[in-house]
Design a protein around this motif. Structure first.
Motif, short mmCIF file in Angstrom:
data_model
loop_
_atom_site.label_atom_id
_atom_site.label_comp_id
_atom_site.label_asym_id
_atom_site.label_seq_id
_atom_site.Cartn_x
_atom_site.Cartn_y
_atom_site.Cartn_z
N ARG A 70 0.83 -1.21 0.00
CA ARG A 70 0.00 0.00 0.00
C ARG A 70 0.87 1.26 0.00
N GLU A 71 1.99 1.20 0.72
CA GLU A 71 2.92 2.33 0.72
C GLU A 71 3.42 2.60 -0.70
N ARG A 72 3.77 1.53 -1.42
CA ARG A 72 4.29 1.72 -2.78
C ARG A 72 3.23 2.32 -3.70
N GLU A 73 2.00 1.90 -3.55
CA GLU A 73 0.93 2.42 -4.39
C GLU A 73 0.77 3.92 -4.21
N LEU A 74 0.90 4.39 -2.97
CA LEU A 74 0.66 5.79 -2.68
C LEU A 74 1.87 6.68 -2.93
N THR A 75 3.03 6.10 -3.18
CA THR A 75 4.20 6.92 -3.50
C THR A 75 4.24 7.30 -4.97
N VAL A 79 4.65 5.29 -7.61
CA VAL A 79 5.51 4.48 -8.47
C VAL A 79 4.65 3.42 -9.16
N ALA A 80 4.75 3.35 -10.47
CA ALA A 80 3.97 2.39 -11.23
C ALA A 80 4.35 0.97 -10.84
N PRO A 81 3.40 0.08 -10.60
CA PRO A 81 3.71 -1.28 -10.18
C PRO A 81 4.64 -2.02 -11.13
N GLU A 82 4.52 -1.74 -12.42
CA GLU A 82 5.37 -2.47 -13.37
C GLU A 82 6.87 -2.14 -13.18
N LEU A 83 7.15 -0.98 -12.58
CA LEU A 83 8.56 -0.64 -12.36
C LEU A 83 9.23 -1.60 -11.40
N TYR A 84 8.44 -2.14 -10.48
CA TYR A 84 9.02 -3.09 -9.53
C TYR A 84 9.40 -4.39 -10.23
N ASN A 85 8.69 -4.69 -11.31
CA ASN A 85 9.04 -5.88 -12.09
C ASN A 85 10.23 -5.61 -13.02
N GLU A 86 10.38 -4.38 -13.43
CA GLU A 86 11.44 -4.04 -14.37
C GLU A 86 12.77 -3.75 -13.68
N VAL A 87 12.73 -3.41 -12.40
CA VAL A 87 13.93 -2.89 -11.75
C VAL A 87 15.06 -3.92 -11.71
N GLU A 88 14.74 -5.20 -11.56
CA GLU A 88 15.78 -6.22 -11.52
C GLU A 88 16.57 -6.25 -12.83
N GLN A 89 15.84 -6.10 -13.95
CA GLN A 89 16.53 -6.08 -15.23
C GLN A 89 17.29 -4.76 -15.44
N ALA A 90 16.84 -3.71 -14.73
CA ALA A 90 17.46 -2.41 -14.93
C ALA A 90 18.75 -2.25 -14.12
N VAL A 127 24.06 2.31 -9.42
CA VAL A 127 23.86 3.42 -10.35
C VAL A 127 22.71 3.03 -11.26
N ILE A 128 21.64 3.84 -11.27
CA ILE A 128 20.40 3.40 -11.89
C ILE A 128 19.63 4.61 -12.42
N PRO A 129 18.83 4.43 -13.48
CA PRO A 129 17.99 5.52 -13.96
C PRO A 129 17.04 6.03 -12.86
N GLU A 130 16.74 7.29 -12.91
CA GLU A 130 16.00 7.94 -11.81
C GLU A 130 14.64 7.28 -11.56
N LYS A 131 13.96 6.84 -12.58
CA LYS A 131 12.62 6.31 -12.38
C LYS A 131 12.60 5.02 -11.56
N TYR A 132 13.76 4.34 -11.46
CA TYR A 132 13.81 3.10 -10.70
C TYR A 132 14.32 3.29 -9.27
N GLN A 133 14.56 4.55 -8.89
CA GLN A 133 15.17 4.78 -7.60
C GLN A 133 14.31 4.27 -6.45
N LYS A 134 13.05 4.62 -6.42
CA LYS A 134 12.19 4.24 -5.29
C LYS A 134 11.99 2.73 -5.19
N PRO A 135 11.63 2.05 -6.29
CA PRO A 135 11.48 0.59 -6.14
C PRO A 135 12.78 -0.11 -5.76
#
Length: 855
Positions: free
Chosen positions: A150-155, A157-168, A182-190
């Protein structure tokens, strides 16, 4: 607030996480006047639109939107302002032990124990103390996962980013216990959550055993999504740091650094764990400066080294039938003293005074020294000996389920030698281990700044593989594992304090040794023999013959070591960073591997360690590069930062200070050996023991000790001021002066005892010998011719006998035997008969009686 009606309250609150969402929802349920802010995390009150402040109620609760000037304006307008916050901002400290939700409900007199509000305790604990708070609040694993979802939903961050972050995550490295990404900014939170999220087994184990939850420390460097770090320079747009509570003070120092405030917008918070964030205010923000200050305290034992090696010293004697033996060289070994013409040894030779120089070094035309150096001749294309150490780390319980990843270190062996001291047959094995990866594969001169290092890690695959091997934590482990010669208690094995295996590659052979339950060969007898014992036995056997002899260690269960750590980076600037450095240095000095004591990681009580370090450390060159030189009775450690230490100081350690340590160690083991041998001799001073034999042993020891004192026991070794200071600290740590005084006193006590015993025997037998002398004198007078007597004065016969009689007898016989004697006939025949048959036998008998009873 207990007596304030809800209809008199306005609430200004953002909705950027689960806690703020819950506060807004509760305020609406209670009928409060709600003014929801649409600003993201980091909102400021002065940037709120003007309509937010229109028609406010008498009491205004402002939740996590700081703005002192606007708050003061509202007070002047007649509002009562209540601040609900628990964060530290770059210009404002609003930390609080309670979360914002807990403060809010406290003002409104709402209790979490009420059934309709029971879930709030988990939401509040999550925001105040992240996963640590949820664990303390008693949340089960499923509840914890739901709260975090629930915390992630309200921050936002798109749920799909959590699935993509491992590959990123293409660029993630471990520096000890610190993860750097070192990572692109959009993946910082997940990424911040995924990298630290515990599995169910860990969570349940912490709940069952009440163990502290340990989360990974991580530094996340975010860059703009369009940048490819493998081709371009890294230009950070955001940096975040997550770690333990002990980072609070150093983070606070950075938050209040005026240099950084002008360039960065910064924030931090947390309870059991801490987080820090920074955004650049302008494109020219000094990211390297900020990262350097962060790495001062968060990198610690994970910091890479520019240079490192360790020289191990093993003092021993070869024994056969309880007697020490002189060494005999193996066929390939040679005696080869260091020569002054050798370029590597010239500076070292000149460092020492001439009286000390001749112990280790020889000129080209003089190849003999007091100390024999036994080595193997250098051959072209000769491969270096190698050590491969493997170890499966265990926690204190030692259960297999708690074993961590296997530790492995591959090391080169250099400068293998035995220094032989003929004065007392003491030998010292010396060998140096180093990491080939440091010198061959990493050019630290081009990696001075953090971003330079991270950029090369993004581009260079070999660097990513070798850099972890250069971490201080890795090298501390090497020192710790290789120094244990034999076990002093069984728990050392169950606690994982010894390597599982040590593989020695030498002369085309592989010798693999494991922990043994019974000793073999020449090793010191012990029930538990670590693998390094076999390695030591093999190295000694390469240089000298050990057949039918026992290798007897002369100290305790540890090898003596001289190690230097040339650290990457610069000397810490902040006080907190300097204390973390001191804690790291203490681990090296005491040959430990980890420290958990707050606040900065000392293994033992910080006050005790600091006092000990102060007494045993030289800080003459601390200013330029943080040089610290420390000494104990089992280690010499040299540590510093940057190019100057690695390129200028480190080479002198092997050329100067190893010799200093070698000589001081010889002093220590010799004196300990003398005390042991004197104790054995003292045990022989018992009734009905041949004291003549014991006295000879003590006399031999005294002679040997005098030679040791005259030739080897130097109290000054160098004309250089720093050399004298370091030598004095080394001697003080090894307590050589105290040991020397003990040996001297012991010899003096034994001398006094033997003299008193000799005097007692003289008193006992002297009178009897005097009577015998009188009788023999009387018999001598009977041989004289009564008609013609020749009076012979005492001085005439004294020269005949005095050389055969000890001084003690002269006192007893003075009145009877050597007075004026009228004994000899004037005729020459009676004179000869008198001398041959009376005086000479008398002298011989008295001498034998003296040797029998009085010596």
């Amino acid at each position: 607030m207990n007596h304030i009606s809800y209809h008199t309250v306005s609430v200004i609150c953002p909705e950027n996480d689960l806690e703020s969402h819950t506060i807004l929802k509760l305020a609406e349920e209670l009928g409060l006047d709600v003014r929801k802010s649409h600003q993201p995390w980091g909102a400021r009150l002065e940037t709120e639109p003007e309509e937010t402040f229109q028609d406010l109620k008498t009491t205004v609760i402002i939740v996590e939107i700081p703005g002192p000037e606007k708050e003061e304006q509202l007070r002047r307008e007649g509002h009562t302002i209540i601040i609900v916050d628990h964060h530290q901002y770059d210009d404002l400290d609003r930390t609080h032990p309670l979360s914002s939700l807990e403060q809010f409900t406290e003002h409104l007199n709402i209790r979490f124990s009420d059934p309709q509000h029971s879930e709030m305790k988990y939401i509040a604990a999550n925001d105040r103390d992240f996963l640590y708070g949820l664990l303390e609040a008693g949340a089960d694993y499923e509840t914890m996962c739901e709260i975090r979802r629930r915390e992630r939903e309200l921050t936002g961050v798109a749920p799909e980013l959590y699935n993509e972050v491992e590959q990123a995550i293409h660029h993630k490295w471990s520096f000890g216990d610190l993860e750097v990404c070192v990572i692109p900014e959009k993946y910082q939170k997940p990424l911040a959550e995924i990298i630290r999220f515990p599995d169910k087994k860990t969570w349940l184990d912490c709940q069952r055993t009440n163990k502290h939850l340990i989360l990974k420390k991580c530094l996340i460097i975010s860059h703009h999504d369009c940048i490819d770090p493998t081709r371009n320079k890294i230009t950070p747009c955001r940096v975040e740091l997550y770690g333990p509570n002990k980072w609070r003070e150093p983070i606070y120092d950075i938050i209040n650094d005026k240099r950084l405030k002008a360039h960065f917008k910064m924030w931090y918070g947390g309870g059991h764990s801490r987080f820090f964030g920074a955004l650049a205010r302008r494109d020219t923000a000094p990211w390297d400066t900020l990262l350097t200050l962060l790495l001062e305290f968060c990198l610690t034992s994970g910091r890479p080294v520019r240079s490192w090696n360790t020289t191990f010293l093993f003092p021993f004697i070869l024994e056969k039938d309880g007697e020490s033996q002189q060494v005999k060289l193996q066929e390939k070994a040679i005696e080869s003293p260091h020569t002054i013409s050798d370029a590597d040894s010239t500076a070292a030779a000149l460092h020492f005074l001439p009286t000390v120089r001749k112990l280790f070094f020889s000129s080209d035309n003089q190849k003999s020294t007091h100390i024999k150096r036994i080595v193997l001749p250098h051959e072209n294309n000769q491969q270096k000996d190698q050590l491969i150490v493997t170890h499966k780390e265990k926690k204190l319980s030692g259960t297999p389920e708690e074993a961590k990843d296997k530790f492995k270190a591959e090391l080169d062996i250099e400068h293998l030698a035995i220094y032989s001291f003929p004065n007392n047959n003491i030998q010292i094995l010396s060998f140096k281990v180093c990491l080939p990866a440091i010198e061959k594969e990493i050019n630290f001169d081009s990696l001075e700044q953090p971003l330079q290092l991270f950029e090369q890690l993004c581009k260079n695959n070999n660097l990513r593989k070798t850099l972890p091997l250069t971490a201080v934590s890795h090298l501390l482990k090497v020192n710790n594992l290789l120094r244990i010669l034999y076990m002093t208690f069984v728990a050392q094995e169950s606690e994982g304090k010894n390597p599982d295996t040590v593989e020695l590659k030498t002369e085309g052979r592989k010798i693999t040794s494991k922990l043994s339950m019974t000793a073999t060969g020449n090793t010191l007898k012990n029930d538990l023999v670590p693998p390094i014992s076999t390695v030591i036995e093999t190295l000694v056997g390469r240089l000298v013959k050990t057949e039918n002899k026992q290798i007897v260690p002369l100290l305790d269960d540890r090898l003596f070591l001289i190690s230097h750590f040339g650290l990457w980076g610069n000397k810490p600037e902040k006080k907190a960073g300097q204390e973390y450095y001191e804690a790291l240095y203490s681990l090296g000095l005491y040959v430990d591997t980890e420290g958990n004591n707050e606040p900065v990681g000392y293994l033992y009580d910080p006050d005790v360690v600091k006092t000990s370090i102060q007494n045993n450390t030289d800080r003459r060159w601390y200013g330029p590069s943080g040089n610290l030189y420390g000494y104990t009775n089992y280690s010499n450690i040299y540590m510093g930062f940057g190019r100057f230490f690695a390129d200028e100081i480190a080479p002198t350690i092997h050329n100067h200070y190893v010799f200093m340590a070698l000589l001081t160690l010889y002093h220590r083991v010799s004196l300990i050996n003398y005390l042991h041998r004197l104790s054995l001799a003292s045990e022989e001073l018992m009734p009905k023991v041949n004291h003549f034999v014991t006295a000879n042993k003590i006399q031999k020891l005294r002679t040997e000790f005098i030679r040791f004192d005259s030739i080897f026991f130097h109290r000054e070794i160098s004309a250089a001021l720093q050399g004298e200071e370091l030598y004095e600290k080394c001697r003080k740590a090894m307590k050589v002066e105290q040991l020397f005084e003990k040996v001297r006193q012991k010899l003096q006590q034994l001398d006094e005892f033997l003299q008193a015993q000799r005097a007692s025997l003289i008193n006992r037998y002297g009178f009897g010998l005097a009577i015998i002398a009188l009788i023999l004198t009387f018999l001598a007078t009977l041989q004289a011719t009564p008609k013609k007597l020749l009076f012979i004065h005492f001085s005439q016969i004294k020269s005949m006998i005095i050389s055969h009689l000890p001084p003690e007898l002269l006192t007893c016989l003075k009145a009877s035997f050597f007075t004026n004697i009228s004994v000899i006939s004037a005729h020459w025949i009676p004179y000869i008969i008198h001398g041959v048959f009376i005086l000479i036998p008398t002298t011989i008998i008295l001498r034998l009686l003296y040797k029998k009873f009085l010596s």
